[in-house]
Design a protein around this motif. Structure first.
Motif, PDB file in Angstrom:
ATOM      1  N   ASN A  90       0.710  -1.193  -0.019  1.00  0.00           N
ATOM      2  CA  ASN A  90      -0.126  -0.119  -0.031  1.00  0.00           C
ATOM      3  C   ASN A  90       0.961   1.379   0.078  1.00  0.00           C
ATOM      4  OD1 ASN A  90      -2.252   1.202  -0.174  1.00  0.00           O
ATOM      5  ND2 ASN A  90      -3.236   0.464   1.842  1.00  0.00           N
ATOM      6  N   ALA A  91       0.228   2.437  -0.079  1.00  0.00           N
ATOM      7  CA  ALA A  91       0.964   3.705  -0.424  1.00  0.00           C
ATOM      8  C   ALA A  91       1.856   3.921   1.072  1.00  0.00           C
ATOM      9  CB  ALA A  91      -0.228   4.626  -0.425  1.00  0.00           C
ATOM     10  N   MET A  92       2.993   4.550   0.385  1.00  0.00           N
ATOM     11  CA  MET A  92       4.109   4.779   1.512  1.00  0.00           C
ATOM     12  C   MET A  92       4.716   6.355   1.161  1.00  0.00           C
ATOM     13  SD  MET A  92       5.924   1.336   2.705  1.00  0.00           S
ATOM     14  CE  MET A  92       5.233  -0.064   2.060  1.00  0.00           C
ATOM     15  N   THR A  93       5.475   6.330  -0.030  1.00  0.00           N
ATOM     16  CA  THR A  93       6.275   7.476   0.077  1.00  0.00           C
ATOM     17  C   THR A  93       6.521   7.767  -1.377  1.00  0.00           C
ATOM     18  OG1 THR A  93       8.283   8.267   1.044  1.00  0.00           O
ATOM     19  CG2 THR A  93       8.462   5.880   0.219  1.00  0.00           C
ATOM     20  N   GLY A  94       7.524   8.752  -1.541  1.00  0.00           N
ATOM     21  CA  GLY A  94       7.933   9.236  -2.660  1.00  0.00           C
ATOM     22  C   GLY A  94       8.128  10.744  -2.514  1.00  0.00           C
ATOM     23  N   GLY A  95       8.988  11.518  -3.410  1.00  0.00           N
ATOM     24  CA  GLY A  95       9.131  13.235  -3.134  1.00  0.00           C
ATOM     25  C   GLY A  95      10.248  13.455  -2.620  1.00  0.00           C
ATOM     26  N   SER A  96      11.309  12.495  -2.280  1.00  0.00           N
ATOM     27  CA  SER A  96      12.723  13.001  -2.083  1.00  0.00           C
ATOM     28  C   SER A  96      13.529  11.998  -2.598  1.00  0.00           C
ATOM     29  CB  SER A  96      12.981  13.014  -0.496  1.00  0.00           C
ATOM     30  OG  SER A  96      12.898  11.756  -0.139  1.00  0.00           O
ATOM     31  N   ALA A  97      15.082  12.313  -2.633  1.00  0.00           N
ATOM     32  CA  ALA A  97      15.976  11.249  -3.234  1.00  0.00           C
ATOM     33  C   ALA A  97      16.081   9.796  -2.580  1.00  0.00           C
ATOM     34  CB  ALA A  97      17.620  11.937  -3.389  1.00  0.00           C
ATOM     35  N   LYS A  98      15.827  10.065  -1.221  1.00  0.00           N
ATOM     36  CA  LYS A  98      16.075   8.747  -0.164  1.00  0.00           C
ATOM     37  C   LYS A  98      14.523   7.859  -0.557  1.00  0.00           C
ATOM     38  CE  LYS A  98      18.608  10.843   3.529  1.00  0.00           C
ATOM     39  NZ  LYS A  98      18.687  11.132   4.954  1.00  0.00           N
ATOM     40  N   THR A  99      13.521   8.607  -0.539  1.00  0.00           N
ATOM     41  CA  THR A  99      12.323   7.827  -0.872  1.00  0.00           C
ATOM     42  C   THR A  99      12.182   7.362  -2.114  1.00  0.00           C
ATOM     43  OG1 THR A  99      11.022   9.921  -1.154  1.00  0.00           O
ATOM     44  CG2 THR A  99      11.081   9.117   1.091  1.00  0.00           C
ATOM     45  N   GLY A 100      12.944   8.207  -3.225  1.00  0.00           N
ATOM     46  CA  GLY A 100      12.909   7.290  -4.332  1.00  0.00           C
ATOM     47  C   GLY A 100      13.477   6.120  -4.612  1.00  0.00           C
ATOM     48  N   VAL A 101      14.426   5.950  -3.638  1.00  0.00           N
ATOM     49  CA  VAL A 101      15.194   4.643  -3.619  1.00  0.00           C
ATOM     50  C   VAL A 101      14.455   3.657  -3.011  1.00  0.00           C
ATOM     51  CG1 VAL A 101      17.011   3.565  -2.592  1.00  0.00           C
ATOM     52  CG2 VAL A 101      17.383   5.751  -3.606  1.00  0.00           C
ATOM     53  N   ILE A 102      13.821   4.055  -2.124  1.00  0.00           N
ATOM     54  CA  ILE A 102      12.617   3.199  -1.170  1.00  0.00           C
ATOM     55  C   ILE A 102      11.684   2.716  -2.307  1.00  0.00           C
ATOM     56  CG2 ILE A 102      10.849   2.996   0.344  1.00  0.00           C
ATOM     57  CD1 ILE A 102      12.656   4.814   2.211  1.00  0.00           C
ATOM     58  N   ASN A 103      11.155   3.459  -3.113  1.00  0.00           N
ATOM     59  CA  ASN A 103      10.049   3.158  -3.986  1.00  0.00           C
ATOM     60  C   ASN A 103      10.625   2.446  -5.008  1.00  0.00           C
ATOM     61  OD1 ASN A 103       7.667   4.466  -2.899  1.00  0.00           O
ATOM     62  ND2 ASN A 103       8.027   6.358  -4.385  1.00  0.00           N
ATOM     63  N   ARG A 104      11.765   2.527  -5.681  1.00  0.00           N
ATOM     64  CA  ARG A 104      12.429   1.557  -6.508  1.00  0.00           C
ATOM     65  C   ARG A 104      12.431   0.130  -6.099  1.00  0.00           C
ATOM     66  NH1 ARG A 104      18.611   2.301  -6.510  1.00  0.00           N
ATOM     67  NH2 ARG A 104      18.290   0.883  -4.535  1.00  0.00           N
ATOM     68  N   ASP A 105      12.896   0.073  -4.583  1.00  0.00           N
ATOM     69  CA  ASP A 105      12.890  -1.277  -3.883  1.00  0.00           C
ATOM     70  C   ASP A 105      11.562  -1.946  -3.731  1.00  0.00           C
ATOM     71  OD1 ASP A 105      15.733  -0.951  -3.759  1.00  0.00           O
ATOM     72  OD2 ASP A 105      15.697  -0.436  -1.887  1.00  0.00           O
ATOM     73  N   LEU A 106      10.819  -1.060  -3.363  1.00  0.00           N
ATOM     74  CA  LEU A 106       9.570  -1.648  -3.028  1.00  0.00           C
ATOM     75  C   LEU A 106       8.749  -1.996  -4.592  1.00  0.00           C
ATOM     76  CD1 LEU A 106       7.752   1.224  -0.893  1.00  0.00           C
ATOM     77  CD2 LEU A 106       8.465  -1.190  -0.153  1.00  0.00           C
ATOM     78  N   ALA A 107       9.020  -1.538  -5.605  1.00  0.00           N
ATOM     79  CA  ALA A 107       8.498  -1.878  -6.867  1.00  0.00           C
ATOM     80  C   ALA A 107       9.309  -3.000  -7.382  1.00  0.00           C
ATOM     81  CB  ALA A 107       8.553  -0.684  -7.834  1.00  0.00           C
ATOM     82  N   THR A 108      10.457  -3.267  -7.133  1.00  0.00           N
ATOM     83  CA  THR A 108      11.139  -4.481  -7.422  1.00  0.00           C
ATOM     84  C   THR A 108      10.512  -5.841  -6.886  1.00  0.00           C
ATOM     85  OG1 THR A 108      13.269  -2.970  -7.681  1.00  0.00           O
ATOM     86  CG2 THR A 108      13.353  -5.450  -7.386  1.00  0.00           C
ATOM     87  N   ALA A 109      10.348  -5.491  -5.368  1.00  0.00           N
ATOM     88  CA  ALA A 109       9.716  -6.344  -4.683  1.00  0.00           C
ATOM     89  C   ALA A 109       8.366  -6.977  -5.326  1.00  0.00           C
ATOM     90  CB  ALA A 109       9.623  -6.333  -3.303  1.00  0.00           C
TER      91      ALA A 109
END
Length: 363
Positions: free
Chosen positions: A62-81
């Motif tokens: 479910n919805a979590m994050t995005g909107g900063s360099a750090k959270t972009g990395v998190i979104n990449r990892d979540l989408a990979t999973a």
């Protein structure tokens, strides 16, 4: 400032997960064990369908994050999973992208690494139709989430203070986009009355997103000087309470908020959810152990969902709504106060069972 806030949200949400524990109202839902109800594992399918949407499993990130360099990395990892496990996924609120287009990649990275997955864009209820379309286009999104967060905005130092336009704006977005619209809370629950309103607005699906998981009132209060809204820590209805309240609202519902394990997921499906979403636990997992740890966790959950459905005799997620359940404790007290009769839930697998009823008639 928005980027800093997004990083704060992730940091505080992950810290909350490390201190969550004890009872929540999913524990007030228990299955009647029927020792001969089990079926063959090969006959079980996790496929779920609702509002014209088909998912291979009743589980989503479910919805979590995005909107900063750090959270972009998190979104990449979540989408990979999500890609590796086949589950659907939602972005966090895309308000940072609207304020600063340079943040686009922190969201669009989800589609880049997960080109064939089911991805939901996420906007707030103040978004214009143009912004909603931009969000969908950026991700080539399969659906659009609109989040409702009155309590979060109330506590947020820089939050909105005007809410009367939200319902008309939701109706405009529903009419203005070409994908299903899913309206979700952020952790305080959707009442039956709210669900009826959403149905009238033309919303396709509602995510009840109840109390019990990430607490955005507490997150925003932790960002305040003085922490003077701590009295709102327990605000809202739990996810099981919302599901029981939703039975005759006439709109498909999803369940998120306080889901801790596969048994909670099965409980949510048994109470009428078409699928179950998880945010905080998956966030903590990917932060602590990376993509591999999250893939392992989700894969394990999917295996355990199948195992529980096999033992309960449910060939599909929908079949779980025919399993006998008991409602106890504070959840039962909620049902009494709301006029929801729960006795029939304990016998619904038999010929004695009736559908969900309320005292004095069907709601």
């Amino acid at each position: 400032m928005i980027s800093n806030r997004k990083d704060d949200h992730v940091r505080i949400a992950a810290e909350q997960q490390r201190h969550l524990g004890g009872h929540n109202e999913f524990d007030d839902v228990s299955f009647i064990h029927h020792a001969l109800a089990g079926i063959d594992r090969s006959d079980v399918s996790l496929d779920t369908r609702f509002a014209g949407i088909a998912w291979p499993a009743p589980l989503y990130i479910n919805a979590m994050t995005g909107g900063s360099a750090k959270t972009g990395v998190i979104n990449r990892d979540l989408a990979t999973a999500a890609r590796e496990t086949g589950v659907a996924i939602a972005t966090g609120s895309m308000s940072a992208y609207f304020a600063d287009p340079s943040m686009a990649d922190t969201f669009s990275v989800m589609r880049r690494v997960n080109p064939d997955g089911f991805i939901m864009a996420n906007v707030n209820a103040t978004a214009t139709v143009d912004k909603a379309r931009r969000a969908v286009d950026l991700l080539r999104a399969d659906a659009l989430q609109i989040h409702l967060n009155v309590i979060q905005e109330t506590v947020m130092p820089e939050g909105d203070r005007s809410f009367s336009a939200w319902a008309p704006r939701i109706a405009q977005i529903v009419d203005g986009v070409d994908v299903p619209v899913i309206v979700k809370e952020v952790g305080f629950g959707l009442s039956c009355e709210t669900l009826l309103c959403l149905r009238e607005l033309g919303v396709s699906v509602a995510d009840v997103a109840g109390r019990g998981g990430t607490n955005f009132a507490r997150i925003e209060n932790d960002r305040r000087d003085g922490g003077d809204y701590s009295f709102l820590d327990g605000w809202g209805q739990s996810t099981p309470a919302c599901l029981l309240d939703a039975q005759d609202a006439g709109i498909p519902v999803l369940a998120s908020g306080g889901v801790r394990n596969p048994l909670d997921a099965v409980r949510g499906l048994a109470l009428g959810a078409s699928a179950v979403g998880v945010s905080g636990l998956f966030l903590k997992t990917v932060l602590d152990g990376g993509v591999a740890a999250l893939v392992a966790l989700i894969t394990g959950w999917l295996d355990q969902l199948e195992a529980l459905m096999t033992a309960l005799g449910a060939r599909t997620p929908y079949d779980l709504t025919r399993c006998d359940v008991l409602i106890r404790g504070s959840l039962h007290a909620f049902c009494i106060e709301r006029g929801i009769q729960t006795g029939s839930l304990a016998t619904r697998s038999s010929s004695r069972s009736a559908s969900f009823e309320t005292i004095g008639g069907t709601r």
